[in-house]
Design a protein around this motif. Structure first.
Motif, mmCIF file in Angstrom:
data_model
loop_
_atom_site.group_PDB
_atom_site.id
_atom_site.type_symbol
_atom_site.label_atom_id
_atom_site.label_comp_id
_atom_site.label_asym_id
_atom_site.label_seq_id
_atom_site.Cartn_x
_atom_site.Cartn_y
_atom_site.Cartn_z
ATOM 1 N N TYR A 60 -68.712 -18.191 -89.431
ATOM 2 C CA TYR A 60 -67.784 -17.062 -89.568
ATOM 3 C C TYR A 60 -66.668 -17.353 -90.566
ATOM 4 O O TYR A 60 -66.244 -16.476 -91.319
ATOM 5 C CB TYR A 60 -67.180 -16.682 -88.192
ATOM 6 C CG TYR A 60 -65.859 -17.356 -87.907
ATOM 7 C CD1 TYR A 60 -65.809 -18.665 -87.434
ATOM 8 C CD2 TYR A 60 -64.653 -16.705 -88.155
ATOM 9 C CE1 TYR A 60 -64.603 -19.295 -87.203
ATOM 10 C CE2 TYR A 60 -63.425 -17.340 -87.936
ATOM 11 C CZ TYR A 60 -63.407 -18.633 -87.452
ATOM 12 O OH TYR A 60 -62.215 -19.253 -87.259
ATOM 13 N N LEU A 61 -66.178 -18.601 -90.569
ATOM 14 C CA LEU A 61 -64.991 -18.884 -91.369
ATOM 15 C C LEU A 61 -65.287 -18.845 -92.872
ATOM 16 O O LEU A 61 -64.471 -18.383 -93.670
ATOM 17 C CB LEU A 61 -64.401 -20.252 -90.988
ATOM 18 C CG LEU A 61 -63.000 -20.531 -91.539
ATOM 19 C CD1 LEU A 61 -61.959 -19.597 -90.921
ATOM 20 C CD2 LEU A 61 -62.596 -21.992 -91.305
ATOM 21 N N LEU A 65 -62.972 -16.946 -95.686
ATOM 22 C CA LEU A 65 -62.178 -17.684 -96.678
ATOM 23 C C LEU A 65 -63.029 -17.952 -97.914
ATOM 24 O O LEU A 65 -64.244 -17.995 -97.844
ATOM 25 C CB LEU A 65 -61.690 -19.009 -96.079
ATOM 26 C CG LEU A 65 -60.800 -18.905 -94.843
ATOM 27 C CD1 LEU A 65 -60.380 -20.297 -94.370
ATOM 28 C CD2 LEU A 65 -59.566 -18.053 -95.116
ATOM 29 N N GLN A 66 -62.336 -18.183 -99.011
ATOM 30 C CA GLN A 66 -63.104 -18.416 -100.235
ATOM 31 C C GLN A 66 -63.869 -19.723 -100.150
ATOM 32 O O GLN A 66 -63.417 -20.689 -99.547
ATOM 33 C CB GLN A 66 -62.178 -18.374 -101.444
ATOM 34 C CG GLN A 66 -61.004 -19.337 -101.370
ATOM 35 C CD GLN A 66 -59.979 -19.061 -102.466
ATOM 36 O OE1 GLN A 66 -59.446 -17.969 -102.559
ATOM 37 N NE2 GLN A 66 -59.741 -20.058 -103.292
ATOM 38 N N SER A 67 -65.061 -19.734 -100.765
ATOM 39 C CA SER A 67 -65.940 -20.897 -100.630
ATOM 40 C C SER A 67 -65.610 -21.988 -101.643
ATOM 41 O O SER A 67 -66.095 -23.107 -101.523
ATOM 42 C CB SER A 67 -67.394 -20.477 -100.759
ATOM 43 O OG SER A 67 -67.599 -19.887 -102.030
ATOM 44 N N ALA A 68 -64.788 -21.677 -102.639
ATOM 45 C CA ALA A 68 -64.409 -22.688 -103.633
ATOM 46 C C ALA A 68 -62.905 -22.927 -103.561
ATOM 47 O O ALA A 68 -62.138 -22.016 -103.243
ATOM 48 C CB ALA A 68 -64.802 -22.218 -105.027
ATOM 49 N N PRO A 69 -62.483 -24.139 -103.847
ATOM 50 C CA PRO A 69 -61.042 -24.423 -103.806
ATOM 51 C C PRO A 69 -60.333 -23.681 -104.934
ATOM 52 O O PRO A 69 -60.895 -23.514 -106.012
ATOM 53 C CB PRO A 69 -60.977 -25.934 -104.029
ATOM 54 C CG PRO A 69 -62.236 -26.278 -104.742
ATOM 55 C CD PRO A 69 -63.273 -25.306 -104.265
ATOM 56 N N GLU A 82 -53.625 -16.932 -93.816
ATOM 57 C CA GLU A 82 -55.046 -17.181 -93.538
ATOM 58 C C GLU A 82 -55.215 -17.927 -92.210
ATOM 59 O O GLU A 82 -56.198 -17.716 -91.496
ATOM 60 C CB GLU A 82 -55.683 -17.924 -94.709
ATOM 61 C CG GLU A 82 -55.723 -17.034 -95.951
ATOM 62 C CD GLU A 82 -56.423 -17.634 -97.163
ATOM 63 O OE1 GLU A 82 -56.560 -16.907 -98.170
ATOM 64 O OE2 GLU A 82 -56.823 -18.820 -97.115
ATOM 65 N N LEU A 83 -54.250 -18.781 -91.899
ATOM 66 C CA LEU A 83 -54.276 -19.452 -90.597
ATOM 67 C C LEU A 83 -54.245 -18.416 -89.478
ATOM 68 O O LEU A 83 -55.058 -18.448 -88.545
ATOM 69 C CB LEU A 83 -53.075 -20.393 -90.479
ATOM 70 C CG LEU A 83 -52.815 -21.011 -89.099
ATOM 71 C CD1 LEU A 83 -53.907 -22.006 -88.724
ATOM 72 C CD2 LEU A 83 -51.449 -21.698 -89.044
ATOM 73 N N VAL A 87 -58.192 -18.333 -88.985
ATOM 74 C CA VAL A 87 -58.406 -19.533 -88.174
ATOM 75 C C VAL A 87 -58.178 -19.245 -86.694
ATOM 76 O O VAL A 87 -59.056 -19.511 -85.855
ATOM 77 C CB VAL A 87 -57.498 -20.686 -88.661
ATOM 78 C CG1 VAL A 87 -57.667 -21.919 -87.786
ATOM 79 C CG2 VAL A 87 -57.815 -21.028 -90.123
#
Lengths: 515, 515
Positions: A60-61, A65-69, A82-83, A87
């Motif tokens: 799910y996470l 959230l974006q998959s790349a830094p 985002e937390l 989260v």
């Protein structure tokens, strides 16, 4: 310790300072931490109303959230947003007062503060010299806790008689405590059995009741013991699932007769499944003729032994080689904090010592200090003693005992409620703050049907989000574990959970479909 | 995830709530944490002026604090007062900008905030279900960092192609990363060599350059390898103290010829002593014919590899089995945080998995989730991914690279200063932000006298409290290690330290007595 003059600023070889990125800018630190404290305040105020167990699906996470830094920096508020949004909704809330699963991870204001300060000072106390205060604080905290537990002086770093041969270390997990003592015991057994190198390892045997935490058997494998030589001693209702020392003795003797070398016995005070208590003194007596190392794993229930009325569970501890317990379980100290004491630190450091050139220093060479790296797996280590000391310093023995007793009293009330409702049974006697119970088989109900009903009850309860319980199997019975003690918990939460259990049980028994 | 209705309050079986001790009272938590934040703010503002290395004697703390735990509770201010007055003066200040010893423990506002929040939520994420968000956050953070390091997709949990066989875990120390991979490699080697149980362990051999951290040799002993089978391959100035793959191959072949089984090779990127870099790809190629496990320990220098100009040090990593690096060293993430990636997680979990009844759950049974307990020594674990994710989320690749480059630039300037003063020499080439230098032997100076002069220099420097340097021995030479990068450090601190070094050297050379 006075402060020093500023360093001289003249240095022609270098260019003038450029104002660059300052990761520890004090104003940023204060700002980020104040935002975090606000988050924590809100979290504690609202966690009660959040589903204890989240309804998220695997992966799910990464969909939120974006998959790349990111390449660019972002205001701290973005991470906080985002937390909150991604989260928190996917968390199992161990801090929820409606959490009754596993064992509670108890916590306190003093512990969190201590850990925060340790994170900010961020020292690495591998040797005494690398941070004298951290080493001495850890030693002091362990000696304090040893006194609260009334451990014999032989386990303490310092007693009124001076520095002894015993001592302790704070580790991350019970598993590590088991591993390092297993290695010390293994090496000692290899030496006394005249092994050439590790060749004799195939003859070394280890022992524990079948109720012992699985991580013990894993630690044995990590240390190289032969899986065929790991003895799991059967237990039964006749000892309330505690280790029977007569059986232990019998198995050890049979091994000796077969040319094997009994090396290590793990006794548990408060097993994970049902809080069984292995008889510490009797186990030590059984082990003595074989010179086997006896370790006591009191990860959870050790904390209760700071109360005189529970201390008898450690009777005989003066005859064992090591004992570990985890304040991160039941002594209001956030993860991670496992305390290990050994009666002879040299037996441990003999197996774990390293002495690389870059860590050599006069203090270590003098032999008058403890280098804690030599009592653990790794080299690096946080300022581990600070939070534990702050807990004891701030709450004192009285509050700590009050905390244990309050949890036990709530568990006792829950137990009494279970006993008062004839649809249920308490499966094993309650020793601490864990109640193992189940819907009782009635009339025509088979063991399978009973298990199915209890499984259904657990699943229905957990799906409500208003309580989270885990299960175990004891003596072949599927059992619900009701573990009291999450630090925000009050009697009303235990009451509500019990009402919910009754309601769901009524639904199941009347054949209502789960909603 | 919406919030739930309050639980029903009716519960006749219990007495009314009594207002008892509330260890997590939200107002207390806020108050204690605000006091802690104030302390941290003051600490960062003043740490520069404190002696880096304290002048305390062993046992100092037990003379300042009470030796028995208090019975009564005390205001939190008491613990804070004792922290300020007794603990701080006995600390080695790793956070000081005048700290140049060992490797810096870099840190940042985002990391401390992340750790604080994790401590307050205090979850125990042994299985996915025990905290889905924590598990998924850890997996995500590791995948992000893998991308920053340009690790091959085979080490990632999820790539654009979906879930692969690789993955990672955050552990406490590099030592634990070595231990768990050693155990997996050991078990695989026992299987492929047809060992009956662990009997074949006496034939398994492991390899590393003599510059490898001592904790590797300790981890081998923990995992049961025979000390006689642990090969320390000599290095010399011809490879700048890096592992020579030809020598490695030779030693492995000799072992195979003697009936032994090469099992594991540890290659280091950035050794502790002198930052030597073992040639990763060549080591992998040497190991391949023997099916030995190759692990890369990039604890310190791995962080630099997020910059393209340093990435070549990891060339060949796609052919190794595992790699670990520690953001708690050089990626601004407070202790502890060691990242381990493996190419085939099943090789790790095959040795480390446990499956006790009380942890069984549908998600684990489905095989679609990662249970991180099966990739580490212990069971319990903090919410380890949060702070690392917060660091990357807040600073982004750009700031992280800037941080590395700034440290390297400062080290380079220091190195140039050393080279410009003909009383000194740089002993090995500088690869990252560590400069290994010494007072050069001149004219009639013996090697012993040179060592004595350098020892004297180190001791005089450290006694000033204005700088803290450690030493090592490389190629028989006693060398001073100047490690740049403590997170509060600016160019002016490096300049001041260099001025101090020059001044103390002048004193020593002119025969002045130390003051």
């Amino acid at each position: 310790m006075g402060s020093l003059d500023s360093n001289p600023a003249s240095f022609d070889a270098f260019a003038a300072d450029a104002e660059g990125f300052q990761p520890l800018n004090a104003d940023d630190v204060r700002s980020y931490l104040h935002k975090s404290v606000d988050f924590i305040y809100d979290y504690y105020k609202s966690v009660e109303s959040m589903p204890v167990l989240p309804g998220v699906e695997p992966g799910y996470l990464s969909r939120l959230l974006q998959s790349a830094p990111p390449n660019a920096s972002a205001p701290f508020d973005i991470a906080m947003k985002e937390l909150r949004e991604a989260v928190v909704p996917g968390m199992t809330h161990w801090a929820s007062p409606n959490f009754f699963a596993f064992f509670p991870a108890t916590n306190s204001a003093a512990a969190i503060a201590g850990e925060l300060i340790a994170s900010a000072m961020n020292t690495v106390g591998f040797t005494w010299q690398a941070n004298p205060a951290a080493t001495e604080m850890e030693v002091l905290a362990l000696d304090w806790l040893a006194q609260l537990l009334r451990l014999p002086g032989s386990f303490m770093n310092r007693t009124s008689a001076g520095r002894g041969t015993g001592g302790g270390v704070i580790l991350g997990t019970t598993s590590e405590a088991m591993l390092v003592t297993l290695v010390a015991a293994r090496d000692a057994a290899l030496r006394r059995s005249g092994s050439n190198g590790v060749a004799g390892i195939t003859r070394l045997t280890v022992y524990a009741a079948d109720q012992t935490h699985s991580t013990f058997f894993k630690a044995c494998r990590l240390a190289g013991f032969d899986p065929a030589n790991i003895r799991s001693i059967p237990t039964g209702p006749e000892t309330d699932y505690a280790l029977d020392p007569a059986k232990l003795l019998e198995v050890m003797q049979a091994d000796v007769d077969a040319g094997l070398v009994p090396t290590y016995i793990c006794a548990t005070v408060g097993t994970t499944s049902s809080n069984a208590v292995d008889p510490v003194g009797d186990v030590a007596d059984a082990a003595a003729p074989f010179k086997a190392w006896v370790h006591v794993d009191a990860a959870y229930a050790g904390s209760a032994c700071i109360c005189p009325e529970f201390r008898h569970h450690l009777n005989g501890v003066e005859r064992v080689d090591s004992i570990s317990m985890s304040p991160h379980k039941w002594l209001m100290t956030c993860l991670d904090c496992t305390c290990l004491w050994v009666r002879d630190t040299h037996r441990l450091t003999g197996s774990l010592e390293t002495n690389p050139e870059y860590l050599k220093n006069d203090a270590s060479d003098s032999g008058t200090v403890t280098d804690l790296k030599d009592m653990q797996v790794g080299v690096g280590r946080r300022f581990r003693g600070l939070k534990l000391w702050m807990v004891m310093r701030t709450y004192g023995a009285t509050r700590l005992q009050e905390h244990i007793r309050s949890d036990v009293a709530m568990a006792k009330m829950f137990e009494e409620s279970v006993r008062a409702d004839d649809r249920f049974e308490v499966v094993v006697p309650r020793n601490f703050a864990l109640v193992c119970f189940r819907i009782k088989p009635h009339a025509a109900m088979s063991e399978e049907a009973t298990e199915a009903a209890n499984r259904e009850l657990m699943e229905r309860l957990n799906r409500t989000g208003k309580a989270y319980l885990a299960h175990t199997v004891v003596g072949g019975k599927f059992v619900l574990r009701f573990a009291v003690g999450s630090s925000l918990q009050e009697e009303r939460h235990v009451r509500s959970a019990w009402e919910l259990i009754r309601k769901k049980t009524t639904e199941i028994m009347s054949g209502e479909v789960s909603v």
